[in-house]
Scaffold this active site. Structure first.
Site, short mmCIF file in Angstrom:
data_model
loop_
_atom_site.label_atom_id
_atom_site.label_comp_id
_atom_site.label_asym_id
_atom_site.label_seq_id
_atom_site.Cartn_x
_atom_site.Cartn_y
_atom_site.Cartn_z
N SER A 121 24.99 44.54 56.40
CA SER A 121 23.90 44.04 57.22
C SER A 121 22.60 43.97 56.42
CB SER A 121 23.75 44.91 58.46
OG SER A 121 22.78 44.40 59.33
N ASP A 268 18.73 38.80 59.83
CA ASP A 268 19.08 39.86 58.89
C ASP A 268 20.24 39.38 58.01
OD1 ASP A 268 21.14 39.99 60.76
OD2 ASP A 268 21.16 42.17 60.87
N ASP A 270 23.51 39.79 57.68
CA ASP A 270 24.76 39.24 58.21
C ASP A 270 24.52 38.34 59.41
OD1 ASP A 270 24.02 41.46 59.75
OD2 ASP A 270 26.07 41.97 60.28
N ASP A 272 23.52 38.64 62.41
CA ASP A 272 23.83 38.95 63.81
C ASP A 272 22.57 39.32 64.59
OD1 ASP A 272 23.44 41.42 62.62
OD2 ASP A 272 25.19 42.37 63.54
#
Length: 479
Positions: A121, A268, A270, A272
């Site tokens: 992440s 961010d 990743d 999500d």
């Protein structure tokens, strides 16, 4: 920033200690090489496959495991090692390659398969991790599978593969492209057909939004000004963590410089999570976004339950109630939110960390889907984003304030003792320590799942009251 160490570096010698360090409350995450290497991750794949094989219908309707990864240097090798562990137990793998985490959740739902997403992440380049889910993007957290995986790993290298006896035939690995299907599905969930033309700046932070945003937004009446769309797991421009205000500065400058922008979006690593800034370059509160999206979903599904975590603004449950919905408070973290959504049948859930969860997206979180809702709401009327969001922003807040502490539990106990003795003060321990004062102000103090930190969030009527309460709590915490 220096490049990521090779995923084949030797693992730390104390396997049990590594397991304790990397298996978190709702994912597996650690330093590449010293904590996560190909051999260890291969065992994680075998342990996950064993967990699924031991559960009735654990593999879902698809009969295999879908695997994806982000743009970090170590991610492809670790994803391949995981796939080797899974196929070693006779379970097939569908590898979708580069993906955002919410694309992995889409694949898990659409293919009816459990999944594994390789990402750390927003963490620095030296980290990587694995987010696991069952078929239909159902979360695998500490109390829903990660503890069993840790126990299998603790039996030693290679033991997870043999825990259930001999495996007859090795599984296969196939490759599949899912990006366009994912993008089309998201657009099917939010009607943007009648919106006015919008101009937005999108800061991908060299993360996976640089891969997904063009697929989702290009067919829409939205002009995108890209920032840092080049996939680069060393994060050469800034950390892919928009929760830190420092990492929003490039986006804010771009919005202000262009002077004709309706909104700015920051994702961010990743992709999500999504953060927004308005046409003035001012950050938009994720709690306000939660309230806005909640009212839109309640408009489609009147009387539904909406989940909010315990550090969202108290404006969120107020607005949910005013819109005819039922607010439900939850612990922080995606596995807890998703479990509560499944339990209650909630239509939507939001966290102040900018995770947003949707019933029509398998109860999973999608920053991109939340962004589409905000853009639809903005484009359906003529007000600027700052005025639109002012309807949902009622109180002043500190933002998250971190303090490094040696003994988080002892510090929280001292804070609880100090405030709990005061008349009219209530406390609860749903997640860390939440203290509510009689004047309506409140704060939450909770330990990080990944670092030796206590995280403080304060809300009150105005900035002056927030600062006074924040400083009083920090004086105790930092003693």
């Amino acid at each position: 920033m220096s490049s990521t160490p090779s995923a084949t570096s030797s693992a730390a010698p104390d396997r049990g200690q590594v397991i304790d360090q990397v298996v978190k409350a709702y994912d597996i995450r650690g330093l590449v090489g010293s904590q996560l290497d190909a051999a260890f991750v291969r065992d994680v794949g075998a342990a996950f496959a064993r967990l699924l094989l031991d559960e009735q219908d654990g593999l879902g309707g698809g009969g295999g495991v879908v695997v994806a990864h982000d743009m970090r240097e170590s991610s492809p090798e670790l994803a391949d090692a995981f796939a080797e562990g899974v196929t070693g137990l006779g379970v097939d793998v569908v590898h979708i390659g580069l993906a955002s985490t919410d694309m992995l959740y889409y694949a898990s739902g659409a293919l009816e398969m459990p999944g594994a997403m390789f990402t750390a992440s927003h963490n620095p380049a030296t980290y990587n991790g694995i987010k696991l889910c069952r078929a239909g993007a159902s979360p695998v957290g500490q109390d829903s599978g990660l503890d069993e995986i840790a126990a299998l790993l603790d039996r030693g290298p290679g033991e997870a593969a043999s825990a259930g006896g001999d495996t007859a035939q090795r599984g296969s690995v196939s490759h599949r492209e899912m990006r366009e299907d994912y993008a089309a599905f998201l657009r099917s969930l939010v009607d943007l057909s009648g919106i006015r033309r919008l101009s937005v700046v999108v800061d991908a932070g060299n993360g996976m939004a640089g891969y997904t945003v063009p697929a989702v937004l290009d067919p829409l009446p939205i002009e995108v000004e890209p920032l840092f769309f080049e996939l680069d797991g060393t994060f050469p421009n800034h950390e892919a963590n928009p929760l830190d205000p420092d990492n929003l500065q490039d986006l804010q400058r771009k919005v202000i410089t262009l002077g004709r922008v309706d909104a700015g979006l920051a994702f961010d690593g990743d992709a999500d999570r999504v953060f927004l800034v308005d046409e003035k370059g001012d950050a938009v509160s994720p709690s306000a976004i939660t309230a806005l999206v909640a009212t839109r979903e309640l408009g489609k599904h009147p009387g539904s339950t909406v989940i909010h975590n315990l550090i969202t603004s108290r404006a969120v449950p107020e607005i949910i109630t005013e819109a005819g919905g039922t607010p439900r408070r939850s612990r922080v973290g995606h596995s807890f939110i998703k479990a509560t959504m499944a339990e209650t049948g909630a239509v939507f859930g939001g966290e102040h960390s900018a995770h947003y969860y949707f019933r029509d997206f398998w109860n999973a979180d999608s920053g991109m889907l939340a962004a589409l809702h905000v853009l639809a709401a903005l484009g359906e009327q003529d007000e600027p984003l700052s005025e639109l969001m002012a309807r949902y922003d009622r109180y002043a807040a500190s933002g998250e304030v971190n303090s490094t502490v040696q003994d988080a539990q002892a510090v929280m106990a001292e804070v609880e003792q100090t405030f709990g003795a005061r008349e009219g003060v209530t406390t609860d321990d749903l997640d860390g320590l939440t203290v509510a004062l009689p004047d309506g102000s409140w704060f939450n103090l909770r330990p990080s799942n990944t670092e030796p930190l206590l995280r403080l969030n304060v809300e009150a009527a105005d900035d002056e009251a927030v600062a006074a309460l924040r400083d009083e709590v920090l004086a105790l915490v930092r003693g």
